[in-house]
Write an enzyme that holds these catalytic residues in place. Sequence first.
Site, PDB file in Angstrom:
ATOM      1  CG  HIS A 267      62.254 -49.331  44.060  1.00 43.94           C
ATOM      2  ND1 HIS A 267      62.692 -48.554  45.095  1.00 43.94           N
ATOM      3  CD2 HIS A 267      63.168 -50.345  43.955  1.00 43.94           C
ATOM      4  CE1 HIS A 267      63.811 -49.057  45.597  1.00 43.94           C
ATOM      5  NE2 HIS A 267      64.123 -50.153  44.912  1.00 43.94           N
ATOM      6  CG  HIS A 308      59.041 -44.531  51.960  1.00 43.09           C
ATOM      7  ND1 HIS A 308      59.488 -45.582  52.735  1.00 43.09           N
ATOM      8  CD2 HIS A 308      59.966 -44.351  50.984  1.00 43.09           C
ATOM      9  CE1 HIS A 308      60.639 -45.998  52.252  1.00 43.09           C
ATOM     10  NE2 HIS A 308      60.956 -45.278  51.181  1.00 43.09           N
ATOM     11  CG  ASP A 365      62.407 -41.113  44.209  1.00 43.85           C
ATOM     12  OD1 ASP A 365      63.561 -40.700  44.064  1.00 43.85           O
ATOM     13  OD2 ASP A 365      62.125 -42.306  44.376  1.00 43.85           O
TER      14      ASP A 365
HETATM   15  N1  ACO Z   1      48.695 -41.257  46.338  1.00 38.55           N
HETATM   16  C1  ACO Z   1      47.470 -41.499  46.819  1.00 38.55           C
HETATM   17  N2  ACO Z   1      47.181 -42.396  47.791  1.00 38.55           N
HETATM   18  C2  ACO Z   1      48.215 -43.090  48.286  1.00 38.55           C
HETATM   19  C3  ACO Z   1      49.545 -42.893  47.840  1.00 38.55           C
HETATM   20  C4  ACO Z   1      49.764 -41.939  46.830  1.00 38.55           C
HETATM   21  N3  ACO Z   1      50.996 -41.703  46.388  1.00 38.55           N
HETATM   22  N4  ACO Z   1      50.376 -43.733  48.513  1.00 38.55           N
HETATM   23  C5  ACO Z   1      49.600 -44.429  49.350  1.00 38.55           C
HETATM   24  N5  ACO Z   1      48.291 -44.040  49.223  1.00 38.55           N
HETATM   25  C6  ACO Z   1      47.150 -44.510  50.039  1.00 38.55           C
HETATM   26  C7  ACO Z   1      46.799 -45.961  49.725  1.00 38.55           C
HETATM   27  O1  ACO Z   1      45.840 -46.020  48.699  1.00 38.55           O
HETATM   28  C8  ACO Z   1      46.263 -46.421  51.057  1.00 38.55           C
HETATM   29  O2  ACO Z   1      44.965 -45.869  51.217  1.00 38.55           O
HETATM   30  P1  ACO Z   1      43.834 -46.675  52.067  1.00 38.55           P
HETATM   31  O3  ACO Z   1      44.404 -46.862  53.441  1.00 38.55           O
HETATM   32  O4  ACO Z   1      42.641 -45.781  52.030  1.00 38.55           O
HETATM   33  O5  ACO Z   1      43.626 -47.977  51.337  1.00 38.55           O
HETATM   34  C9  ACO Z   1      47.148 -45.713  52.075  1.00 38.55           C
HETATM   35  O6  ACO Z   1      47.592 -44.517  51.406  1.00 38.55           O
HETATM   36  C10 ACO Z   1      48.337 -46.531  52.541  1.00 38.55           C
HETATM   37  O7  ACO Z   1      49.182 -46.833  51.436  1.00 38.55           O
HETATM   38  P2  ACO Z   1      49.793 -48.252  51.101  1.00 38.55           P
HETATM   39  O8  ACO Z   1      49.400 -48.623  49.699  1.00 38.55           O
HETATM   40  O9  ACO Z   1      49.517 -49.221  52.190  1.00 38.55           O
HETATM   41  O10 ACO Z   1      51.337 -47.928  51.126  1.00 38.55           O
HETATM   42  P3  ACO Z   1      52.473 -48.918  50.683  1.00 38.55           P
HETATM   43  O11 ACO Z   1      53.449 -48.927  51.783  1.00 38.55           O
HETATM   44  O12 ACO Z   1      51.983 -50.228  50.208  1.00 38.55           O
HETATM   45  O13 ACO Z   1      53.070 -48.170  49.378  1.00 38.55           O
HETATM   46  C11 ACO Z   1      54.301 -46.692  48.049  1.00 38.55           C
HETATM   47  C12 ACO Z   1      54.116 -47.282  49.439  1.00 38.55           C
HETATM   48  C13 ACO Z   1      54.494 -47.790  47.002  1.00 38.55           C
HETATM   49  C14 ACO Z   1      55.571 -45.823  48.054  1.00 38.55           C
HETATM   50  C15 ACO Z   1      53.061 -45.821  47.711  1.00 38.55           C
HETATM   51  O14 ACO Z   1      52.913 -44.805  48.691  1.00 38.55           O
HETATM   52  C16 ACO Z   1      53.140 -45.236  46.316  1.00 38.55           C
HETATM   53  O15 ACO Z   1      52.789 -45.901  45.355  1.00 38.55           O
HETATM   54  N6  ACO Z   1      53.622 -43.945  46.187  1.00 38.55           N
HETATM   55  C17 ACO Z   1      53.795 -43.339  44.908  1.00 38.55           C
HETATM   56  C18 ACO Z   1      55.063 -43.880  44.225  1.00 38.55           C
HETATM   57  C19 ACO Z   1      56.327 -43.346  44.858  1.00 38.55           C
HETATM   58  O16 ACO Z   1      56.470 -42.167  45.119  1.00 38.55           O
HETATM   59  N7  ACO Z   1      57.294 -44.261  45.060  1.00 38.55           N
HETATM   60  C20 ACO Z   1      58.625 -43.909  45.582  1.00 38.55           C
HETATM   61  C21 ACO Z   1      58.876 -44.546  46.899  1.00 38.55           C
HETATM   62  S1  ACO Z   1      60.408 -43.971  47.531  1.00 38.55           S
HETATM   63  C22 ACO Z   1      61.582 -44.909  46.763  1.00 38.55           C
HETATM   64  O17 ACO Z   1      61.388 -45.992  46.282  1.00 38.55           O
HETATM   65  C23 ACO Z   1      62.896 -44.336  46.728  1.00 38.55           C
END
Ligand code: ACO
Length: 430
Positions: A267, A308, A365
């Site tokens: 987050h 996201h 971010d």
């Molecule tokens: N790097 C690599 N792979 C990723 C990333 C990433 N940053 N984010 C998602 N993926 C992949 C997942 O592994 C998944 O792959 P798959 O389909 O092969 O299994 C696919 O993309 C879909 O992702 P989900 O995990 O379903 O996305 P979710 O909605 O659950 O998570 C989140 C969103 C938590 C933001 C995630 O993208 C993440 O951890 N990002 C990095 C942390 C970040 O930048 N957070 C800030 C969010 S913005 C905020 O809070 C203001």
Amino acid sequence: MSTETLTLTDNTTGNSSELNLLRGTLGNPTIEVKGIPGDLGYFTHDPSFGTTASCESDITFIDGDKGVLLYRGYPIEQLAENSDYLETAYLLIHGELPTGQEYKEFSTIIRRHTMINESLKSFFNGFNYNAHPMSMMMGVVGSLAAFYHEGLNMNDREHLMISAHRLISKLPTIAAACYKHSIGEPIVYPRNDLDYCENILHMMFSVPCEEYKVSPLAAKALNLLFILHADHEQNASTSTVRLVGSTGANPFACISAGIAALWGPAHGGANEAVLEMLAEIGSVDKIPKYLAKAKDKDDPFKLMGFGHRVYKNFDPRATLIRKVCYEVLEETGTDDPMFELAMKLEEAALADSYFVERKLYPNVDFYSGVIYKALGIPTSMFTVMFALARTSGWVSHWLEMMGDTSTRIGRPRQLYTGAPLRDYLSMEKR
Ligand code: ACO
């Protein structure tokens, strides 16, 4: 809000449940499921609340597919262009843009309540110098309740509003004090002649022994970042504030809980994690190695600042902030190789089919951390800055919930997967 009905029939038993299909002003229609346990004896299962609307809200609307973000109906792009943080905070809380007089009154209230009780200052001495500012924020913000017993009647709307104002006014002072404590400098008092963002910079960067001039570029960039971060409907920290608030807990406890939820790297902690990741990557030639790690399912490494839960095409805040990020880097003339690394990483990920196919774009971010760094704000304060901006959103949601007569304590159900009923065995029989 219009209501239609859908019938959900259990093909095994033939029992059915009439479900209301609720249509809000914008966004997906929502099925009201609260009749299902009574009619069919089932709960609904939605871990991480990916499809569950936890409340009705008039505050913020997001269309993740189209990259739309509206505060009280106003597009974020128009607010970023024309508004300032305090006006945006007023809009979030009251639902309408203020008139000149309303703005003046609101701004005066917020500016005149920036000081914290002197005895609160001594709390900081109890923290080790290397305590993370977010850990100090959680503790000190929660402790504000101890100073305002007389203003915590949760049934008195005036008390709620005063608490909301106190939170918006005093959190920057506490945040700056956390920073000053961590670097061993004296806590700097707020200056009520400065605007909200200028005051934050003044309290963080001025010292008693010399004059400090707030950089207009830094104040402008901070103002924009704060508008973009002010609210984001039912995200993890706002939902936390609402859940804690639904118990009737005081607002300082609620916002302290919101700060705790925001801290996580998935987050608000992501802006700090982006900088840590860039430090770990170290140089442009290592980018392919780290992209491969991010794509490897057996490797926990993720590209921080990418992806996201809601935005699956682009994050409109990232589009706005990206522009300012380049402006700030240009104007500050910074030659830190970390910035080049960030821009090359962005370029490489956006050209990589793994990220393109999964619609993983840089989120707000990714750029906010880079801007904060260019403005001289230390990495450990990035999430604190986010918390300051989000306070107006948190208090708006808390006020909305407290004013909603249908609010009940938040209490999810579960799908139990543990041991079935069994008898206790005395120790010698185990
Ligand atoms: N790097 C690599 N792979 C990723 C990333 C990433 N940053 N984010 C998602 N993926 C992949 C997942 O592994 C998944 O792959 P798959 O389909 O092969 O299994 C696919 O993309 C879909 O992702 P989900 O995990 O379903 O996305 P979710 O909605 O659950 O998570 C989140 C969103 C938590 C933001 C995630 O993208 C993440 O951890 N990002 C990095 C942390 C970040 O930048 N957070 C800030 C969010 S913005 C905020 O809070 C203001």
